[in-house]
Each structure stands twice: as structure tokens, then as C-alpha cells.
Design a protein around this motif. Sequence first.
Motif, PDB file in Angstrom:
ATOM      1  N   ARG A   1     -17.107   9.439  -0.051  1.00  0.00           N
ATOM      2  CA  ARG A   1     -18.097   9.712  -1.081  1.00  0.00           C
ATOM      3  C   ARG A   1     -17.361  10.085  -2.370  1.00  0.00           C
ATOM      4  O   ARG A   1     -16.466  10.920  -2.369  1.00  0.00           O
ATOM      5  N   THR A   2     -17.760   9.460  -3.464  1.00  0.00           N
ATOM      6  CA  THR A   2     -17.200   9.777  -4.771  1.00  0.00           C
ATOM      7  C   THR A   2     -18.183  10.675  -5.493  1.00  0.00           C
ATOM      8  O   THR A   2     -19.353  10.316  -5.653  1.00  0.00           O
ATOM      9  N   ILE A   3     -17.698  11.841  -5.904  1.00  0.00           N
ATOM     10  CA  ILE A   3     -18.572  12.816  -6.547  1.00  0.00           C
ATOM     11  C   ILE A   3     -18.077  13.039  -7.977  1.00  0.00           C
ATOM     12  O   ILE A   3     -16.899  13.302  -8.198  1.00  0.00           O
ATOM     13  N   ILE A   4     -19.010  12.925  -8.913  1.00  0.00           N
ATOM     14  CA  ILE A   4     -18.691  13.162 -10.324  1.00  0.00           C
ATOM     15  C   ILE A   4     -19.683  14.186 -10.835  1.00  0.00           C
ATOM     16  O   ILE A   4     -20.895  14.026 -10.664  1.00  0.00           O
ATOM     17  N   ALA A   5     -19.163  15.262 -11.451  1.00  0.00           N
ATOM     18  CA  ALA A   5     -20.036  16.305 -11.985  1.00  0.00           C
ATOM     19  C   ALA A   5     -19.568  16.701 -13.376  1.00  0.00           C
ATOM     20  O   ALA A   5     -18.388  16.601 -13.697  1.00  0.00           O
ATOM     21  N   LYS A   6     -20.533  17.138 -14.180  1.00  0.00           N
ATOM     22  CA  LYS A   6     -20.199  17.568 -15.535  1.00  0.00           C
ATOM     23  C   LYS A   6     -19.498  18.914 -15.546  1.00  0.00           C
ATOM     24  O   LYS A   6     -18.657  19.184 -16.385  1.00  0.00           O
ATOM     25  N   ARG A   7     -19.847  19.766 -14.576  1.00  0.00           N
ATOM     26  CA  ARG A   7     -19.191  21.074 -14.505  1.00  0.00           C
ATOM     27  C   ARG A   7     -19.242  21.581 -13.072  1.00  0.00           C
ATOM     28  O   ARG A   7     -19.969  21.047 -12.235  1.00  0.00           O
ATOM     29  N   GLY A   8     -18.455  22.598 -12.813  1.00  0.00           N
ATOM     30  CA  GLY A   8     -18.402  23.146 -11.473  1.00  0.00           C
ATOM     31  C   GLY A   8     -17.777  24.526 -11.462  1.00  0.00           C
ATOM     32  O   GLY A   8     -17.191  24.966 -12.453  1.00  0.00           O
ATOM     33  N   GLU A   9     -17.903  25.204 -10.330  1.00  0.00           N
ATOM     34  CA  GLU A   9     -17.339  26.542 -10.149  1.00  0.00           C
ATOM     35  C   GLU A   9     -16.657  26.618  -8.792  1.00  0.00           C
ATOM     36  O   GLU A   9     -17.180  26.127  -7.795  1.00  0.00           O
TER      37      GLU A   9
ATOM     38  N   MET B   1     -22.377  20.908 -10.603  1.00  0.00           N
ATOM     39  CA  MET B   1     -23.664  20.871 -11.309  1.00  0.00           C
ATOM     40  C   MET B   1     -23.765  19.620 -12.183  1.00  0.00           C
ATOM     41  O   MET B   1     -22.765  19.188 -12.766  1.00  0.00           O
ATOM     42  N   ASP B   2     -24.964  19.070 -12.243  1.00  0.00           N
ATOM     43  CA  ASP B   2     -25.276  17.908 -13.085  1.00  0.00           C
ATOM     44  C   ASP B   2     -24.335  16.746 -12.815  1.00  0.00           C
ATOM     45  O   ASP B   2     -23.470  16.419 -13.623  1.00  0.00           O
ATOM     46  N   GLY B   3     -24.527  16.092 -11.684  1.00  0.00           N
ATOM     47  CA  GLY B   3     -23.638  14.986 -11.357  1.00  0.00           C
ATOM     48  C   GLY B   3     -24.278  13.950 -10.459  1.00  0.00           C
ATOM     49  O   GLY B   3     -25.490  13.937 -10.240  1.00  0.00           O
TER      50      GLY B   3
ATOM     51  N   PHE C   1     -27.717  14.710  -8.754  1.00  0.00           N
ATOM     52  CA  PHE C   1     -28.013  16.061  -8.305  1.00  0.00           C
ATOM     53  C   PHE C   1     -27.895  17.042  -9.464  1.00  0.00           C
ATOM     54  O   PHE C   1     -27.150  16.822 -10.410  1.00  0.00           O
ATOM     55  N   LYS C   2     -28.659  18.119  -9.341  1.00  0.00           N
ATOM     56  CA  LYS C   2     -28.553  19.225 -10.305  1.00  0.00           C
ATOM     57  C   LYS C   2     -27.493  20.215  -9.816  1.00  0.00           C
ATOM     58  O   LYS C   2     -26.680  20.690 -10.596  1.00  0.00           O
TER      59      LYS C   2
END
Length: 188
Positions: free
Chosen positions: A10-18, A33-35, A54-55
Amino acid sequence: YQPQENGQTRTIIAKRGEFTPVPKEDKIKLKLMDGTFDEPNLEDKEAYSRKLNFKTYFMTLDVSQKEDELDKKPQGMTLKELKKEIDEFDKHFMDTTRFRTEYHRKIAWSFSGLFFVLLGFPIAVINNNREKSANIVLAIFCGVLYYLISLGCQALSIEHIADPAFIMWVPNMLALLVAIILNYKCVS
């Protein structure tokens, strides 16, 4: 990238994360978040079997499986680590020049401050003008010259032109020679 049990990744791309460490466990909780995440279709590599937005998406990363230690460059090793690498490479009859050069460079540079002090006194006395900028320029010149000579000696050592145990001390020997000459001129 998140490997799946069925062989897909699975390729996951998100605008931000923690990143949040999990207390008393060798795990890290990742909040994205936001990806989007995509799972490829194994039959048709051009098409995706699933693409979801996903949010908020949570993942737990297990960091308890320790990989082999990352290889350090000789510049990042301590003297003890360099000595260990030299001994290990010698056992296998491998070239240890880079490690030996760095080992002697670290020791030689440790003593360079002493030689700069020995150089600084006669330079300040000879240049007895009250211009501080002249002394600063001379100090910078000496430092740059020392560094360039040291780089040249390092290159000679790595290219097997000179023995690292000798050549890495040449900048210090030159600085000491100049310091002796200048100190003699100050006294006489």
C-alpha cells in the motif's frame, strides 16, 4: 509504503503527520492526516484496485526488530571505532588506508590548537600595530592555510603516496617550525 499480507504494498501519501512513541513498547504510532492510500492491482500494473482518501489514518510501526547497525563513515567514528575497523580490515587483508588516515587526522587535529597558540604569540608581537583587523586576517589566513595543507596531506595518504602516520602530522610540524622561527625572531 505499507506491506500487506497478500503481497501487495500500500502506498500512503499524506499532507501531514505526527509520530508518537508508545510507552514501554518499541513501537511508534503514526497519525497521518489529509491523504490517500493506493493498493496496486497485481494483474494490471497500470490500474489501482483501490484508491481511498482519508482525513485521519493511524499506523503502528514496530521498531523492536533491530537491523544491523548503520555503517558510519570514517569521519563520524570515534578513535576506538576506527581502531576496531582497522583491526577487522587487517584480519581480512583489506585496505585500511581511509581508516588509518582518519585515525591520525583526528589525533593531529587535536594538537593543532597548541600549535596555533605557539604561532599566535609571535604573530601578535611582530605585528605590534594597534590594528586588530590585521591580527584577525593573519589568524584566518593561518587557519585556512593549515586546513588546505591538511586536506592535501589527507589526499596524499588516501592515494597511498605517503604513510598516514607521518603525513597527517606534516601540517603540525610545519606550524611548529614556523612558530619556532617566529618566536626566535621575537626574542632576538
